[in-house]
Structure formats: structure tokens, C-alpha cells
Design a protein around this motif. Structure first.
Motif, PDB file in Angstrom:
ATOM      1  N   THR A 229      63.403   3.626 -57.409  1.00 26.27           N
ATOM      2  CA  THR A 229      64.759   3.071 -57.495  1.00 26.27           C
ATOM      3  C   THR A 229      65.111   2.776 -58.948  1.00 26.27           C
ATOM      4  OG1 THR A 229      63.965   0.802 -57.278  1.00 26.27           O
ATOM      5  CG2 THR A 229      64.566   1.967 -55.231  1.00 26.27           C
ATOM      6  N   GLY A 230      64.102   2.849 -59.818  1.00 26.99           N
ATOM      7  CA  GLY A 230      64.310   2.510 -61.221  1.00 26.99           C
ATOM      8  C   GLY A 230      64.183   1.010 -61.474  1.00 26.99           C
ATOM      9  N   GLN A 231      63.891   0.255 -60.447  1.00 30.59           N
ATOM     10  CA  GLN A 231      63.740  -1.202 -60.581  1.00 30.59           C
ATOM     11  C   GLN A 231      62.270  -1.590 -60.527  1.00 30.59           C
ATOM     12  OE1 GLN A 231      66.008  -2.792 -57.325  1.00 30.59           O
ATOM     13  NE2 GLN A 231      67.976  -2.285 -58.240  1.00 30.59           N
ATOM     14  N   ARG A 232      61.980  -2.703 -61.158  1.00 29.10           N
ATOM     15  CA  ARG A 232      60.628  -3.270 -61.131  1.00 29.10           C
ATOM     16  C   ARG A 232      60.682  -4.549 -60.302  1.00 29.10           C
ATOM     17  NH1 ARG A 232      56.839  -0.076 -63.344  1.00 29.10           N
ATOM     18  NH2 ARG A 232      57.691   1.270 -64.934  1.00 29.10           N
ATOM     19  N   ILE A 233      59.672  -4.747 -59.477  1.00 28.18           N
ATOM     20  CA  ILE A 233      59.663  -5.925 -58.616  1.00 28.18           C
ATOM     21  C   ILE A 233      58.333  -6.662 -58.706  1.00 28.18           C
ATOM     22  CG2 ILE A 233      61.325  -5.008 -56.948  1.00 28.18           C
ATOM     23  CD1 ILE A 233      58.918  -4.242 -55.173  1.00 28.18           C
ATOM     24  N   GLY A 234      58.356  -7.899 -58.299  1.00 27.47           N
ATOM     25  CA  GLY A 234      57.138  -8.697 -58.208  1.00 27.47           C
ATOM     26  C   GLY A 234      56.656  -9.244 -59.530  1.00 27.47           C
ATOM     27  N   GLU A 235      55.619 -10.031 -59.439  1.00 29.07           N
ATOM     28  CA  GLU A 235      55.020 -10.711 -60.585  1.00 29.07           C
ATOM     29  C   GLU A 235      54.509  -9.744 -61.643  1.00 29.07           C
ATOM     30  OE1 GLU A 235      51.203 -13.702 -61.369  1.00 29.07           O
ATOM     31  OE2 GLU A 235      51.884 -13.295 -59.330  1.00 29.07           O
ATOM     32  N   TYR A 236      54.028  -8.581 -61.206  1.00 27.95           N
ATOM     33  CA  TYR A 236      53.452  -7.622 -62.151  1.00 27.95           C
ATOM     34  C   TYR A 236      54.403  -6.491 -62.527  1.00 27.95           C
ATOM     35  CZ  TYR A 236      49.299 -10.156 -60.831  1.00 27.95           C
ATOM     36  OH  TYR A 236      48.403 -11.155 -60.594  1.00 27.95           O
TER      37      TYR A 236
END
Length: 131
Positions: free
Chosen positions: A112-119
Motif C-alpha cells: 500500500t506504500g504505508q508503514r505500520i506498527g512499532e517497527y
């Protein structure tokens, strides 16, 4: 086809003091009925989720490559989360059989081109294939 077995019980006739066997119908366990009724009809059966894909047999869901093996699982709907471009669990993208491979999928697991979460893990979802 329902297979029935009989269970015998002793019945005492008190008038003539004779012991006889009486037959009582007993339902066969469901798992055994499925096994018996499935003999010779393998084309009607499918491999359930979480079991390994096999040549020549359809998964009930879809066959998805995951690491070292291919496993049957329920397909992921369009827009649903998936785990990367190396497997395709998408409805309309995956195949039901290990030996058929994926041919012209309508949906694939794409970033999606997005980064998620703590890492900051990259997010993937089932998206339409772009020409």
C-alpha cells in the motif's frame, strides 16, 4: 449413503425362560460415514484450511505458498491484509490447486506504500492487478 450397524442385546423371555438376541439399530459415527461415502468420489472432496496443498486435489479455499510449503486457507477478500508479494492468498488471484500455479490473477498481494506498527513494517493488501 448412511451405513447403519446393529448392536445386539440379550433379551430374556420370562415365559419360556429363553435368552434371545435382539437387534437394535445404531448410527455409525459421522467421521466413519464421511470416510465410507467418500470412497470413489475423491473429486468431490477438498483439502481443508491449514493442511498442505497436494497435486490433483482442490483446496476448500485457496492454495497459498507460505515459506517452505504451500498451505490451503480461506482466500483474502479485495482490500484485505496479506503478507507480501511472494504469496497470493487473494480471492480472484490464488488457485485452488498446488499443481496448477497462478495464471492471470485479477488480484495480487501488493504494497500500500504505508508503514505500520512499532517497527514500520510495510503494509500489503489484496489489490486489483494493474496492466
Amino acid at each position: 449413503v448412511t451405513t447403519k450397524y446393529t448392536s445386539q442385546a440379550a433379551v430374556v423371555d420370562e415365559v419360556s425362560n429363553v435368552t434371545a438376541l435382539a437387534s437394535m439399530p445404531v448410527e455409525a459415527p459421522q467421521a466413519f460415514q464421511q470416510q465410507v461415502s467418500g470412497q470413489g468420489k475423491e473429486e468431490e472432496q477438498c483439502i481443508p484450511d491449514s493442511e498442505a496443498c497436494r497435486d490433483g486435489v482442490d483446496c476448500c479455499g485457496v492454495c497459498v505458498f507460505s515459506g517452505r510449503a504451500s498451505v490451503c486457507q480461506t482466500c483474502t477478500p479485495p482490500g484485505g491484509a496479506c503478507f507480501g508479494p511472494y504469496s497470493n492468498p487473494c480471492c480472484g488471484g490464488a488457485t485452488k490447486r498446488y499443481d496448477l500455479g497462478i495464471v492471470d490473477p485479477a488480484y495480487t498481494c501488493q504494497s500500500t506504500g504505508q508503514r505500520i506498527g512499532e517497527y514500520g513494517a510495510e503494509q500489503f493488501t489484496c489489490q486489483p492487478v494493474t496492466p
